[in-house]
Scaffold this active site. Structure first.
Site, PDB file in Angstrom:
ATOM      1  N   LYS A 297     -31.666  35.627 -17.909  1.00 25.76           N
ATOM      2  CA  LYS A 297     -31.991  34.213 -17.685  1.00 25.76           C
ATOM      3  C   LYS A 297     -33.340  33.905 -18.347  1.00 25.76           C
ATOM      4  O   LYS A 297     -33.411  33.809 -19.567  1.00 25.76           O
ATOM      5  CB  LYS A 297     -31.953  33.900 -16.191  1.00 25.76           C
ATOM      6  CG  LYS A 297     -30.521  33.997 -15.640  1.00 25.76           C
ATOM      7  CD  LYS A 297     -30.359  33.441 -14.243  1.00 25.76           C
ATOM      8  CE  LYS A 297     -28.899  33.274 -13.862  1.00 25.76           C
ATOM      9  NZ  LYS A 297     -28.329  34.422 -13.134  1.00 25.76           N
TER      10      LYS A 297
ATOM     11  N   HIS B  92     -33.065  33.866 -10.437  1.00 22.64           N
ATOM     12  CA  HIS B  92     -33.443  32.490 -10.795  1.00 22.64           C
ATOM     13  C   HIS B  92     -34.930  32.241 -10.551  1.00 22.64           C
ATOM     14  O   HIS B  92     -35.336  31.110 -10.285  1.00 22.64           O
ATOM     15  CB  HIS B  92     -32.602  31.478 -10.011  1.00 22.64           C
ATOM     16  CG  HIS B  92     -31.243  31.246 -10.587  1.00 22.64           C
ATOM     17  ND1 HIS B  92     -31.032  30.505 -11.728  1.00 22.64           N
ATOM     18  CD2 HIS B  92     -30.027  31.690 -10.196  1.00 22.64           C
ATOM     19  CE1 HIS B  92     -29.741  30.473 -12.007  1.00 22.64           C
ATOM     20  NE2 HIS B  92     -29.109  31.197 -11.094  1.00 22.64           N
TER      21      HIS B  92
ATOM     22  N   SER C  17     -29.165  29.330  -6.397  1.00 23.44           N
ATOM     23  CA  SER C  17     -28.861  28.740  -7.701  1.00 23.44           C
ATOM     24  C   SER C  17     -28.235  27.358  -7.624  1.00 23.44           C
ATOM     25  O   SER C  17     -28.315  26.598  -8.578  1.00 23.44           O
ATOM     26  CB  SER C  17     -27.944  29.681  -8.480  1.00 23.44           C
ATOM     27  OG  SER C  17     -26.759  29.908  -7.747  1.00 23.44           O
TER      28      SER C  17
HETATM   29  C1  LIG Z   1     -27.201  35.262 -12.766  1.00 22.36           C
HETATM   30  C2  LIG Z   1     -27.316  35.993 -11.520  1.00 22.36           C
HETATM   31  C3  LIG Z   1     -26.893  37.318 -11.416  1.00 22.36           C
HETATM   32  C4  LIG Z   1     -26.178  38.027 -12.535  1.00 22.36           C
HETATM   33  O1  LIG Z   1     -27.060  38.430 -13.520  1.00 22.36           O
HETATM   34  P1  LIG Z   1     -26.460  39.175 -14.813  1.00 22.36           P
HETATM   35  O2  LIG Z   1     -27.598  39.952 -15.339  1.00 22.36           O
HETATM   36  O3  LIG Z   1     -26.007  38.074 -15.725  1.00 22.36           O
HETATM   37  O4  LIG Z   1     -25.339  40.022 -14.357  1.00 22.36           O
HETATM   38  C5  LIG Z   1     -27.111  37.993 -10.235  1.00 22.36           C
HETATM   39  N1  LIG Z   1     -27.695  37.383  -9.184  1.00 22.36           N
HETATM   40  C6  LIG Z   1     -28.103  36.096  -9.240  1.00 22.36           C
HETATM   41  C7  LIG Z   1     -28.748  35.475  -8.053  1.00 22.36           C
HETATM   42  C8  LIG Z   1     -27.921  35.368 -10.407  1.00 22.36           C
HETATM   43  O5  LIG Z   1     -28.284  34.087 -10.445  1.00 22.36           O
END
Ligand SMILES: *Cc1c(COP(=O)(O)O)cnc(C)c1O
Length: 415
Positions: free
Chosen positions: A249, A218, A190
């Site tokens: 996301k 991501h 990320s």
């Molecule tokens: C955003 C993210 C998460 C968390 O996801 P949520 O559903 O918001 O808990 C987990 N792993 C990665 C790599 C992320 O970028």
């Protein structure tokens, strides 16, 4: 012990130290649905300002899509607001299983289990499938939620240098005595937006008899020709034992996550994963919205194609302006500034120009790697990106960093 004044003072001192270190995080209040243009209020600042949003994970622009909202509304009408139960007692509706099946088909796996979030999926998956005779070998830059999940598991942990697969191979050799070797990586990282080399990782896993877990939060929905994720991009669909990902996301942006992969491993999570067993079920309104998201993105690649085009265009604009960006192909485009204060000042000035982007610095990224992370969306149109690039250019000029590389920026501002 009661909440004494001494205890209160000691917490306040700790908070003051966070602020003094320049690490205090302040929320900004958005007075609009998520989108390419939002209205933002700084609690400490003046009025609400309309800005172009360059920092959401709204990669496909589906967070406020009318069809998704409509489907969510229908879900609310037909399946109610909440289930007031965990899944295994009386919290599983037909639509939960339908969404799991659709995710399985989309990701090209064998089965899927929904979790309240991907954070929860990562918190539950390791202890559900591993024991103290096993080893978890993770990339050193994996997401915090994977690190927390590993902490909750009795298996031994080890790491390899970021994307250094020769190092991973050494670790696999070293751990041949274990019952299970699980390789753990993000699909897209990320902070830098770089992709894991899953093709080689799968080869190593086959050679050294290991399993592979990829967190594709991501990537799900837009990386790969049809947006299935990093495994599609790398040509290893069906070869990743466990994929964890988020609905929070690209896939609508509400909340929810899942573990998807080998049938028995998913079933172990259904039997054993604690966030699945002991936390409330994903609300029907979200499940209904997510079903529509999967419909939309399974039918056409239009949105991920537009995102790809926007990404290419944005990278070109910034490069031509002379800004120092991290090369790559993901819609995460970091503008490197190296100095924490410069990153904060730059972001503040951008906001003044109507561009919303956030400066990242230690401890979120390594020391001396401060940056502004920009993220593209299919909701952006060219005129948004033109305006944002003009602002980046203007502020870049102000700080006299256009055309400068890492060395020169550091020489000017320090690390
Ligand atoms: C955003 C993210 C998460 C968390 O996801 P949520 O559903 O918001 O808990 C987990 N792993 C990665 C790599 C992320 O970028």
């Amino acid at each position: 012990m009661s909440y004494s004044s001494a205890l209160r003072a000691s917490y306040q001192q700790e908070l003051d130290a966070i602020r003094a270190a320049g690490l205090f995080k302040e929320e900004r209040y958005i007075h609009a649905p998520q989108g390419a243009e939002i209205e933002v209020e700084f609690p400490s600042g003046a009025s609400v300002k309309k800005v172009i949003n360059m920092c959401a994970n709204n990669y496909l622009g589906l967070s406020s899509h009318p069809d998704v909202i409509d489907a969510a509304r229908k879900g609310l009408d037909h399946r109610g607001y909440g289930l007031s139960s965990v899944r295994f007692i009386c919290g599983t509706q037909d639509i939960h299983r339908e969404l799991e099946n659709k995710l399985t088909a989309f990701l090209g796996t064998e089965d899927t289990l929904l979790f309240p979030s991907c954070m929860d999926a990562n918190a539950g998956v390791f202890e559900a499938v591993l024991n103290d005779q096993d080893v978890m070998i993770s990339d050193r830059l994996v997401h915090a939620s994977l690190i927390d999940g590993m902490r909750l598991c009795k298996a031994m942990t080890d790491t390899y240098k970021h994307s250094d697969l020769a190092h991973l191979e050494e670790k696999l050799q070293e751990h041949q005595d274990k019952r299970v070797r699980l390789i753990i990586t993000d699909g897209v990282f990320s902070m830098d937006g770089d992709l894991a080399k899953l093709d080689t990782i799968v080869e190593l896993a086959e050679k050294y008899n290991a399993m592979v877990l990829v967190d594709d939060s991501h990537a799900s929905g837009f990386i790969g020709k049809t947006g299935r994720g990093t495994h599609e991009h790398c040509g290893v669909v069906g070869k990743i034992d466990i994929i964890t990902t988020t609905l929070g996301k690209a896939l609508g942006g509400a909340s929810g996550g899942c573990v998807s992969g080998r049938r028995e491993l998913v079933e172990m999570c259904r039997q054993r994963a604690r966030p699945y067993l002991f936390s409330n079920t994903v609300a029907p309104v979200i499940v209904s919205g997510a079903l529509k998201v999967l419909d939309l993105i399974s039918r056409t690649t239009e949105r991920r194609d537009k995102l790809e085009e926007n990404t290419r265009y944005w990278r070109k604009l910034l490069t031509e302006a002379g800004l120092d960006i991290k090369e790559g192909e993901s819609p995460i485009v970091p503008v490197m500034l190296y100095n924490a204060k410069l990153a904060q000042d730059f972001a503040r000035d951008l906001f003044g120009e109507g561009i919303y982007a956030i400066g990242f610095f230690h401890p979120v990224v390594p020391k001396g790697q401060a940056r502004i992370r920009t993220q593209l969306s299919a909701a952006h149109d060219k005129h948004h990106l033109d305006k944002a690039a003009a602002a980046f250019t203007k502020i870049g000029k102000k700080y006299e960093i256009l055309g400068l590389g890492k060395k020169e920026i550091i020489a000017k501002y320090g690390q």
